[in-house]
Design a protein around this motif. Structure first.
Motif, mmCIF file in Angstrom:
data_model
loop_
_atom_site.group_PDB
_atom_site.id
_atom_site.type_symbol
_atom_site.label_atom_id
_atom_site.label_comp_id
_atom_site.label_asym_id
_atom_site.label_seq_id
_atom_site.Cartn_x
_atom_site.Cartn_y
_atom_site.Cartn_z
ATOM 1 N N SER A 64 -18.520 -26.208 -15.316
ATOM 2 C CA SER A 64 -17.164 -26.759 -15.348
ATOM 3 C C SER A 64 -17.091 -28.113 -14.639
ATOM 4 N N ASN A 65 -16.401 -29.065 -15.262
ATOM 5 C CA ASN A 65 -16.252 -30.444 -14.769
ATOM 6 C C ASN A 65 -17.573 -31.199 -14.718
ATOM 7 N N ARG A 66 -18.612 -30.643 -15.324
ATOM 8 C CA ARG A 66 -19.919 -31.319 -15.387
ATOM 9 C C ARG A 66 -20.421 -31.376 -16.831
ATOM 10 N N GLU A 67 -19.516 -31.282 -17.792
ATOM 11 C CA GLU A 67 -19.907 -31.182 -19.199
ATOM 12 C C GLU A 67 -20.141 -32.567 -19.813
ATOM 13 N N PHE A 68 -20.909 -33.391 -19.142
ATOM 14 C CA PHE A 68 -21.065 -34.797 -19.544
ATOM 15 C C PHE A 68 -21.803 -34.932 -20.870
ATOM 16 N N ASN A 69 -22.969 -34.308 -21.007
ATOM 17 C CA ASN A 69 -23.734 -34.408 -22.252
ATOM 18 C C ASN A 69 -23.057 -33.647 -23.388
ATOM 19 N N THR A 70 -22.442 -32.520 -23.047
ATOM 20 C CA THR A 70 -21.680 -31.775 -24.054
ATOM 21 C C THR A 70 -20.592 -32.663 -24.640
ATOM 22 N N ALA A 71 -19.854 -33.350 -23.776
ATOM 23 C CA ALA A 71 -18.771 -34.232 -24.228
ATOM 24 C C ALA A 71 -19.308 -35.374 -25.082
ATOM 25 N N LYS A 72 -20.451 -35.937 -24.690
ATOM 26 C CA LYS A 72 -21.038 -37.039 -25.471
ATOM 27 C C LYS A 72 -21.392 -36.582 -26.880
#
Length: 433
Positions: A52-60
């Protein structure tokens, strides 16, 4: 004259029925064609989960795909969320579709070829990371729906807002996140959302089935803390103390009578749980303080309010009777509202559920005492939250691996119905409006 009016109304509705059936047939065909891509996306997100709040690559990955579809894409919403808008170019309602994107601090224990090997840090601890609740399938299903709706843009009226939400499982300690923050940042505005739909895969529900319920379908969650303060003494001389441990024990028992004796359970279920007890450091010392931490679950706003009052009343009065004091913090650090399915919207869209899932596959369910922060969206606009089957029919429900466990598994064929539901709910709502 009355018969003539009825016949006229039926005649006027026939083109709409024919159009709905045509669209549903097309959606079913497209969902079947895109299913291999949906499975591929799901496996990618499952293999590379993020907390949670670390979904950086998922978001990309999500944003890249939505940009390829030609949608208006916004990133960094509520830290790592992604929002995209499909504009049909014609006037009509704004329909929002939501998927949660975060994984859990769970070390996977499955034989899947795409099992997660990811490790990360959660609240200062080294942990495995796993999509142990099916959010990977939610992402993939919404991406599939976005693909189909984009290709059917000419049949739409209004706009579709695709919301990929971070931190549904709760933000790390000291942070905020999830649906509540998305709402605060205006995710339901510009364009203003009229209605929102969401769904959750279920590991103990047969594939090709969907469960629904009007009004409360998932509980409000209210964590609380009770600090009981007394007087410390030697364990051999308890009469010199005001014992917070014995007081805590009495309070715990008292809290259990709130539901069993004060809540009309034939109307609505509720839960008051004590999950942690902290106090004392030696066998022969009565401490001066004990801390209780727990959670409240409720499915009715009035009952929720009553339980809050009763927790304060029970804790403080029982403590007083034991010559101790009790300080109640409620809510403790966060709280989720009731996941509430708007009854009129449920009635309006129920034919879509039956038509999409097929005869006998859309089933009325009972409420559950789990919680979902999709409820924050439903506090702002009418919404429906559904359960979609993800269990192979040859596995008994009691043998299905549970959510939030290392053994969690999903039958991927169940995602096809999820894609169709998200798509048909959007199209049918637009046509009804």
């Amino acid at each position: 004259m009355k018969k003539l009016l009825i016949a006229s109304a039926i005649a006027l509705s026939l083109p709409q029925v024919a159009l709905a059936n045509k669209n549903q047939d097309l959606v079913a065909k497209m969902a079947a064609e895109i299913q291999p891509d949906v499975v591929k996306w799901r496996r990618h997100f499952h293999q590379y989960p993020e907390l949670s709040n670390r979904e950086f690559n998922t978001a990309k990955t999500i944003a890249k795909y939505l940009n390829e579809l030609g949608l208006e894409v916004e990133t960094g919403v509520a830290k790592t969320g992604v929002v995209a808008v499909l504009d049909s170019g014609k006037p009509g309602p704004v329909v929002a579709l939501r998927a949660d994107i975060d994984g859990l601090p769970v070390t996977e224990n499955t034989d899947l070829a795409f099992a997660s090997k990811v490790r990360s840090t959660n609240n200062g601890m080294d942990v495995g990371v796993m999509h142990a609740c099916g959010h990977d399938t939610h992402i993939a299903m919404l991406m599939g729906a976005a693909k189909i709706l984009t290709e059917m843009k000419g049949s739409l009226t209004g706009k579709v807002k695709f919301i990929f939400q971070p931190a549904e499982e709760g933000a790390p300690r000291g942070e905020r996140g999830g649906a509540e923050v998305m709402v605060e940042e205006g995710v339901l505005k510009n364009p203003d959302v009229d209605v929102i739909f969401g769904l959750h895969i279920s590991s103990d529900l047969d594939v090709n089935t969907v469960e629904y319920k009007a009004e409360g379908i998932m509980a409000a969650v209210d964590p609380y803390k009770i600090v009981i303060k007394g007087k410390q003494s030697h364990g051999a001389y308890p009469w010199l103390s005001a014992d917070p441990i014995v007081s805590a024990a009495q309070i715990i028992l008292g809290l259990q009578t709130i539901v069993s004796r004060e809540v009309k359970l034939i109307d609505s279920a509720a839960v008051v749980t004590v999950g942690m007890i902290h106090g004392g450091n030696r066998s022969n010392i009565i401490p001066d303080e004990v801390e209780l931490v727990g959670t409240i679950r409720s499915l009715n706003p009035e009952i929720r309010e009553h339980i809050h009052e009763a927790v304060h009343r029970k804790a403080t009065k029982i403590a007083e009777s034991m010559n101790t004091t009790a300080e109640v913090t409620l809510p403790l650090d966060y709280q989720y509202p009731i996941t509430y399915n708007d009854p009129s919207l449920m009635k309006q869209m129920l034919p879509t559920l039956h038509a999409t899932a097929g005869a006998g596959n859309a089933k009325l369910t009972k409420a559950v005492t789990g919680a979902e922060d999709f409820s924050f969206f439903q506090e702002e606009v009418p919404g429906l939250y559904l359960f979609v089957g993800g269990k192979s029919k040859d596995i008994p429900a009691h043998q299905a691996p549970g959510h939030h466990t290392p053994e969690f598994k999903i039958d991927e064929s169940g995602m096809e119905l999820g894609v169709k539901l998200l798509t048909n709910l959007t199209i049918d709502y637009m046509q009804k409006k």
